[in-house]
Design a protein around this motif. Structure first.
Motif, PDB file in Angstrom:
ATOM      1  N   ALA A   1      -3.043   9.484  -5.456  1.00  0.00           N
ATOM      2  CA  ALA A   1      -2.133   9.123  -7.040  1.00  0.00           C
ATOM      3  C   ALA A   1      -1.265  10.760  -7.126  1.00  0.00           C
ATOM      4  O   ALA A   1      -0.127  10.218  -7.212  1.00  0.00           O
ATOM      5  CB  ALA A   1      -3.007   9.321  -8.307  1.00  0.00           C
ATOM      6  N   TYR A   2      -1.392  11.355  -6.438  1.00  0.00           N
ATOM      7  CA  TYR A   2      -0.575  12.345  -6.454  1.00  0.00           C
ATOM      8  C   TYR A   2       0.312  12.222  -5.632  1.00  0.00           C
ATOM      9  O   TYR A   2       2.046  12.758  -6.154  1.00  0.00           O
ATOM     10  CB  TYR A   2      -1.648  13.527  -6.599  1.00  0.00           C
ATOM     11  N   VAL A   3       0.104  11.993  -4.444  1.00  0.00           N
ATOM     12  CA  VAL A   3       1.462  12.167  -3.442  1.00  0.00           C
ATOM     13  C   VAL A   3       2.359  10.928  -4.003  1.00  0.00           C
ATOM     14  O   VAL A   3       3.269  11.050  -3.877  1.00  0.00           O
ATOM     15  CB  VAL A   3       0.470  11.219  -1.639  1.00  0.00           C
ATOM     16  N   ARG A   4       1.759   9.806  -4.308  1.00  0.00           N
ATOM     17  CA  ARG A   4       1.962   8.226  -4.903  1.00  0.00           C
ATOM     18  C   ARG A   4       3.083   8.645  -5.598  1.00  0.00           C
ATOM     19  O   ARG A   4       4.431   8.669  -5.827  1.00  0.00           O
ATOM     20  CB  ARG A   4       1.372   7.022  -5.602  1.00  0.00           C
ATOM     21  N   TRP A   5       2.590   9.870  -7.213  1.00  0.00           N
ATOM     22  CA  TRP A   5       3.939  10.364  -7.770  1.00  0.00           C
ATOM     23  C   TRP A   5       4.689  10.766  -7.130  1.00  0.00           C
ATOM     24  O   TRP A   5       5.860  11.542  -7.688  1.00  0.00           O
ATOM     25  CB  TRP A   5       2.778  11.300  -8.577  1.00  0.00           C
ATOM     26  N   ASN A   6       4.892  12.128  -6.157  1.00  0.00           N
ATOM     27  CA  ASN A   6       5.594  13.045  -5.730  1.00  0.00           C
ATOM     28  C   ASN A   6       6.517  11.382  -4.321  1.00  0.00           C
ATOM     29  O   ASN A   6       7.254  11.775  -4.932  1.00  0.00           O
ATOM     30  CB  ASN A   6       4.849  13.961  -4.520  1.00  0.00           C
ATOM     31  N   GLU A   7       6.570  10.869  -3.918  1.00  0.00           N
ATOM     32  CA  GLU A   7       6.700   9.883  -3.638  1.00  0.00           C
ATOM     33  C   GLU A   7       8.316   9.260  -4.329  1.00  0.00           C
ATOM     34  O   GLU A   7       9.198   9.449  -3.747  1.00  0.00           O
ATOM     35  CB  GLU A   7       5.455   8.666  -3.203  1.00  0.00           C
ATOM     36  N   ARG A   8       7.165   9.140  -5.364  1.00  0.00           N
ATOM     37  CA  ARG A   8       8.362   8.259  -6.710  1.00  0.00           C
ATOM     38  C   ARG A   8       9.653   9.215  -6.649  1.00  0.00           C
ATOM     39  O   ARG A   8      10.903   9.012  -7.275  1.00  0.00           O
ATOM     40  CB  ARG A   8       7.640   8.261  -7.606  1.00  0.00           C
ATOM     41  N   ARG A   9       8.977  10.177  -7.055  1.00  0.00           N
ATOM     42  CA  ARG A   9      10.414  11.855  -7.330  1.00  0.00           C
ATOM     43  C   ARG A   9      11.218  11.725  -6.274  1.00  0.00           C
ATOM     44  O   ARG A   9      12.141  12.091  -6.600  1.00  0.00           O
ATOM     45  CB  ARG A   9       8.969  13.162  -8.052  1.00  0.00           C
TER      46      ARG A   9
END
Length: 381
Positions: A275-283
């Motif tokens: 979830a953390y990595v995907r959040w950063n991907e969106r950013r």
């Protein structure tokens, strides 16, 4: 992208070579017993300091390491350098001759070089990797700011025509308000008087510094050479600012560590990391609409691997860790490709006693160990 070839950045940082970090090689600090490099320089006898630093820089990175980096599929090295690189700051031995060697080795192995100004007088973040733990006053001193600009200009002039130069990163990790307030190094200065007035680097100041840095560097560098800017731990606020400023051939650097989640989240599971990595991907994707984004620092260090290994039989612990590291490596590399590429921190930590190569181990901060243990797939060039 001005790498000289059409492919994403696959890079590695040469950390702890020209800018020292005690946690990476604590034995190097044994003589001075100081927490950071600046205090090491201040407290060691000059002759002894010069011998120690020269011996370290002569052996910590060599041509053989550049050959290994290229053979494992990397195309770029990011080299942190200190503000005293030219040897013109009393009490701080310079190291530009070693950066010269790095360019020679890069040309010999087909690698590109990103020169990263990692420290400035008075520090831009208060971290040990900023040279001076607990102090963050650089942005309050026009003289110190001017000195940093001068160093950048001199680096640009020295390497502008070198075929290995990919770009220059203006400043590593100028700290935001939130990161400064939550950093363990804040308030930990050895000299409280020296730290008086420390604080985060305001966005208004940072934009002004970036604007002036760009003006000076673009006036010296070739048009195709990249000028890179760290996001200041504020990836989401830049928007189209670089475009509106008329800046050409620039990139935005963001640093994303799994241990950043560990510091705030007590749940250490693959689901949480995903979830953390995907959040950063969106950013990254949002920021990259305007400016190419590279994940300039990342690693495999995390709190889950050790805990998971502790729940299985001793004979199975290593394989349990291996599975976690492989999964996290694949997840991150795949996700960071939402931008222009990624640069691992770091190539190694400790060195063999004879200086012949990285010391084998199971260190998730070491790309050499990640290759050796099969955590990261090797892509032959």
């Amino acid at each position: 992208m001005a790498l000289g070839f059409d492919e994403p950045i696959r890079g590695v940082n040469l950390g702890n070579w020209l800018v020292l970090e005690r946690w990476m090689t604590p034995g190097l600090f044994r003589v001075s017993s100081e927490a950071d490099e600046i205090w090491m320089h201040r407290t060691m006898p000059p002759d002894e300091l010069d011998r120690l630093l020269r011996r370290h820089r002569e052996t910590y990175v060599t041509l053989d390491d550049f050959r290994a980096i290229a053979a494992h599929g990397c195309n770029l090295v990011r080299i942190p350098v200190p503000y005293f690189i030219f040897g013109d700051v009393p009490g701080h031995p310079g190291c530009v001759e070693f950066l010269d060697r790095a360019f020679d080795w890069a040309n010999a192995t087909g690698l590109k070089v990103l020169v990263d100004l990692h420290t400035v007088p008075g520090s831009q973040n208060g971290y040990d990797n900023g040279g001076l733990t607990g102090v963050c006053r650089w942005h309050r001193s026009p003289k110190a700011v001017g000195f940093a600009l001068d160093v950048l200009t001199r680096l640009a002039a020295r390497y502008r025509d070198n075929p290995a130069l990919f770009g220059i990163e203006v400043l590593n990790e100028p700290v935001s308000w939130l990161v400064y307030r939550t950093a363990s190094s804040t308030g930990a200065a050895r000299d409280a008087a020296e730290a008086r007035g420390s604080g985060h680097v305001p966005m208004r100041f940072l934009k002004a510094f970036y604007r002036e840095s760009y003006r000076r560097l673009r006036g010296v560098l070739r048009p195709e050479t990249v000028i890179m800017f760290h996001d200041g731990f504020r990836l989401g606020v830049w928007g189209d600012w670089f475009e509106r400023e008329g800046m050409r051939n620039v990139m935005l650097d963001t640093h994303i560590y799994l241990v950043g989640l560990d510091a705030f989240c007590p749940v250490h599971t693959m689901w949480a990391y995903r979830a953390y990595v995907r959040w950063n991907e969106r950013r990254i994707r949002r920021a990259a609409r305007h400016t190419p984004v590279v994940v300039g620092e990342w690693s495999l260090a995390n709190a889950m691997a050790g805990r998971a290994a502790g729940r299985v039989e001793p004979s199975e612990r290593q394989s349990a860790e291996d599975r976690i590291y492989r999964d996290l490596a694949a997840m991150q590399r795949r996700t960071w490709d939402a931008g222009a590429g990624h640069i691992f921190w770091s190539y190694q930590l400790r060195r063999l006693r004879d200086g012949s190569g990285p010391r084998p181990g199971r260190e998730p901060w070491s790309l050499s160990d990640a290759w050796r243990n099969g955590w990261l797939n090797v892509v032959q060039r």
